[in-house]
Design a protein around this motif. Structure first.
Motif, PDB file in Angstrom:
ATOM      1  N   UNK A  21     -46.783  33.311  -9.491  1.00 33.27           N
ATOM      2  CA  UNK A  21     -47.271  33.569 -10.844  1.00 33.27           C
ATOM      3  C   UNK A  21     -47.679  35.029 -10.979  1.00 33.27           C
ATOM      4  N   UNK A  22     -47.100  35.712 -11.959  1.00 31.56           N
ATOM      5  CA  UNK A  22     -47.548  37.045 -12.320  1.00 31.56           C
ATOM      6  C   UNK A  22     -47.448  37.196 -13.823  1.00 31.56           C
ATOM      7  N   UNK A  23     -47.727  38.397 -14.338  1.00 32.16           N
ATOM      8  CA  UNK A  23     -47.737  38.572 -15.801  1.00 32.16           C
ATOM      9  C   UNK A  23     -46.373  38.402 -16.439  1.00 32.16           C
ATOM     10  N   UNK A  24     -45.319  38.399 -15.647  1.00 35.89           N
ATOM     11  CA  UNK A  24     -43.971  38.244 -16.192  1.00 35.89           C
ATOM     12  C   UNK A  24     -43.459  36.807 -16.092  1.00 35.89           C
ATOM     13  N   UNK A  51     -44.965  32.224 -26.245  1.00 34.83           N
ATOM     14  CA  UNK A  51     -44.153  33.424 -26.047  1.00 34.83           C
ATOM     15  C   UNK A  51     -44.750  34.624 -26.771  1.00 34.83           C
ATOM     16  N   UNK A  52     -45.093  34.434 -28.043  1.00 33.37           N
ATOM     17  CA  UNK A  52     -45.607  35.561 -28.831  1.00 33.37           C
ATOM     18  C   UNK A  52     -46.996  35.989 -28.349  1.00 33.37           C
ATOM     19  N   UNK A  53     -47.832  35.021 -27.987  1.00 31.43           N
ATOM     20  CA  UNK A  53     -49.169  35.343 -27.513  1.00 31.43           C
ATOM     21  C   UNK A  53     -49.106  36.115 -26.198  1.00 31.43           C
ATOM     22  N   UNK A  57     -50.217  40.051 -25.431  1.00 29.50           N
ATOM     23  CA  UNK A  57     -51.130  40.459 -24.367  1.00 29.50           C
ATOM     24  C   UNK A  57     -50.489  41.504 -23.462  1.00 29.50           C
ATOM     25  N   UNK A  58     -49.196  41.362 -23.212  1.00 19.44           N
ATOM     26  CA  UNK A  58     -48.510  42.353 -22.385  1.00 19.44           C
ATOM     27  C   UNK A  58     -48.356  43.679 -23.122  1.00 19.44           C
ATOM     28  N   UNK A  59     -48.060  43.600 -24.426  1.00 20.05           N
ATOM     29  CA  UNK A  59     -47.832  44.828 -25.198  1.00 20.05           C
ATOM     30  C   UNK A  59     -49.084  45.702 -25.250  1.00 20.05           C
ATOM     31  N   UNK A  60     -50.245  45.077 -25.510  1.00 20.85           N
ATOM     32  CA  UNK A  60     -51.474  45.865 -25.658  1.00 20.85           C
ATOM     33  C   UNK A  60     -52.242  45.996 -24.343  1.00 20.85           C
ATOM     34  N   UNK A  61     -51.698  45.415 -23.272  1.00 23.35           N
ATOM     35  CA  UNK A  61     -52.358  45.433 -21.966  1.00 23.35           C
ATOM     36  C   UNK A  61     -53.781  44.870 -22.088  1.00 23.35           C
ATOM     37  N   UNK A  63     -57.210  43.285 -21.548  1.00 26.98           N
ATOM     38  CA  UNK A  63     -57.973  43.105 -20.315  1.00 26.98           C
ATOM     39  C   UNK A  63     -58.939  41.931 -20.454  1.00 26.98           C
ATOM     40  N   UNK A  64     -59.622  41.591 -19.375  1.00 23.87           N
ATOM     41  CA  UNK A  64     -60.469  40.401 -19.352  1.00 23.87           C
ATOM     42  C   UNK A  64     -61.646  40.504 -20.312  1.00 23.87           C
ATOM     43  N   UNK A  65     -62.253  41.676 -20.408  1.00 21.60           N
ATOM     44  CA  UNK A  65     -63.383  41.848 -21.329  1.00 21.60           C
ATOM     45  C   UNK A  65     -62.939  41.646 -22.776  1.00 21.60           C
ATOM     46  N   UNK A  66     -61.761  42.157 -23.107  1.00 22.49           N
ATOM     47  CA  UNK A  66     -61.243  41.995 -24.473  1.00 22.49           C
ATOM     48  C   UNK A  66     -60.906  40.537 -24.756  1.00 22.49           C
ATOM     49  N   UNK A  67     -60.369  39.846 -23.778  1.00 25.68           N
ATOM     50  CA  UNK A  67     -60.085  38.421 -23.958  1.00 25.68           C
ATOM     51  C   UNK A  67     -61.371  37.645 -24.197  1.00 25.68           C
ATOM     52  N   UNK A  68     -62.405  37.919 -23.432  1.00 24.23           N
ATOM     53  CA  UNK A  68     -63.676  37.208 -23.620  1.00 24.23           C
ATOM     54  C   UNK A  68     -64.302  37.553 -24.962  1.00 24.23           C
ATOM     55  N   UNK A  69     -64.151  38.808 -25.416  1.00 28.77           N
ATOM     56  CA  UNK A  69     -64.665  39.180 -26.738  1.00 28.77           C
ATOM     57  C   UNK A  69     -63.928  38.417 -27.828  1.00 28.77           C
ATOM     58  N   UNK A  70     -62.622  38.246 -27.665  1.00 28.24           N
ATOM     59  CA  UNK A  70     -61.833  37.487 -28.640  1.00 28.24           C
ATOM     60  C   UNK A  70     -62.243  36.023 -28.655  1.00 28.24           C
ATOM     61  N   UNK A  71     -62.484  35.463 -27.475  1.00 29.65           N
ATOM     62  CA  UNK A  71     -62.918  34.064 -27.393  1.00 29.65           C
ATOM     63  C   UNK A  71     -64.284  33.892 -28.052  1.00 29.65           C
ATOM     64  N   UNK A  72     -65.185  34.836 -27.817  1.00 30.86           N
ATOM     65  CA  UNK A  72     -66.510  34.772 -28.454  1.00 30.86           C
ATOM     66  C   UNK A  72     -66.388  34.876 -29.965  1.00 30.86           C
TER      67      UNK A  72
END
Length: 310
Positions: A21-24, A51-53, A57-61, A63-72
């Motif tokens: 498993x990797x980002x690709x 696929x689009x999601x 995530x790959x396009x904008x790189x 990161x984990x902090x941004x993902x957690x901010x989005x979840x919040x």
């Protein structure tokens, strides 16, 4: 044993080994676990979303902090939604998703009244009113008399059509935004008469901001966007043998027609509110203050499988 078999089948590579498993590779792995027994439409939607999601995530790189901010952020959007306020709809609206889905799902033949966004302030089972009633019920604003005809594309009047109408007052608030207000104001259900005609009295439409004291408002501010909507009336019209219509009528010349926060303005839905001096008004009433009139006809599309000439 069954669980192990499912895990092995979903995670195995071509040689039967555990996939790396990797980002690709993650996207194919996730979609590879959608069961063949899943509902086809659900599988199509979730696979495309994945696929689009993942591509995003790959396009904008991301990161984990941004993902957690989005979840919040999404958690707060959900927590702020209730029977009186729909923050989830607001988010869909300001991102243009609501209008995109409406435009592609509610296409009408030329000549029919166009649809636009539903908005977060519809209330089912609003009070029934007779033709000509004052539905403002104390809502602040200059008097406005609205009338028109509902017909089909071939010109046939639609008798007995159910018309739900709602609007903000001159302070920019809907009735459901007032804490403790129990009665409906500037909101009603009406029926067309035998000639397809409708009429009611309310207040003139005014521009107003969508609720921006929550997470969606903070997002708009962070993006340098305003929360304002141009003046409009909401209509939802349903009738036998016709497609339902959810739309607005926008006030010509009002601010924000070219900058609606939720992208709902369509040229065909802009109409003239005529200003009159104090004196005799529609229905034989005499007004001591200036008032407005709006004339607007609605053209409904026949339901699928129903001929306009039937």
């Amino acid at each position: 044993m069954e669980h192990d078999t499912i895990q092995n089948r979903a995670g195995a590579g071509a040689a039967g080994e555990l996939a790396d498993v990797d980002e690709h590779t993650i996207t194919a792995l996730v979609n590879g676990r959608i069961a063949a027994t899943a509902a086809p439409r659900l599988a199509q939607i979730v696979a495309a979303l994945t696929r689009h999601l993942h591509d995003f995530a790959r396009e904008v790189r991301l990161d984990e902090d941004e993902l957690m901010a989005a979840i919040a952020f999404m958690t707060e959007v959900g927590q702020m939604s209730d029977a009186r306020r729909q923050e989830c709809i607001l988010l869909s609206d300001v991102l243009g998703l609501s209008m995109l889905v409406t435009a592609q799902s509610r296409r009408k033949p030329a000549g029919c009244t166009e649809a636009t966004v539903f908005g977060p302030f519809h209330v089912p089972d609003s009070p029934e009113h007779a033709p000509g009633d004052d539905i403002a019920n104390g809502a602040p604003g200059a008097p406005c008399f609205v009338r028109g005809v509902v017909r089909t594309l071939d010109g046939t009047p639609v008798a007995g059509a159910k018309i739900e109408v709602w609007q903000a007052d001159e302070a920019g608030c809907y009735d459901v935004q007032y804490a403790g207000l129990e009665q409906a104001r500037a909101r009603a259900t009406l029926r067309t008469d035998a000639h397809g005609a409708y009429r009611f009295r309310s207040i003139v439409a005014s521009p107003y901001p969508i609720p921006h004291d929550g997470p969606v408002g903070r997002l708009l501010a962070a993006l340098g966007r305003h929360p304002w909507r141009p003046a409009h009336l909401h209509f939802m019209i349903t009738a036998d043998a016709c497609e339902p219509l959810i739309t607005h009528v926008f006030r010509a010349g009002a601010p924000y027609l070219d900058a609606d926060a939720v992208f709902g303005v369509r040229q065909s839905l802009i109409a003239e509110w005529r200003l009159h001096p104090p004196g005799p008004g529609p229905g034989g009433v005499t007004l001591a203050q200036p008032f407005y009139t709006l004339d607007f006809d609605f053209v409904l599309n026949a339901s699928a499988g129903v001929s306009e000439s039937a």
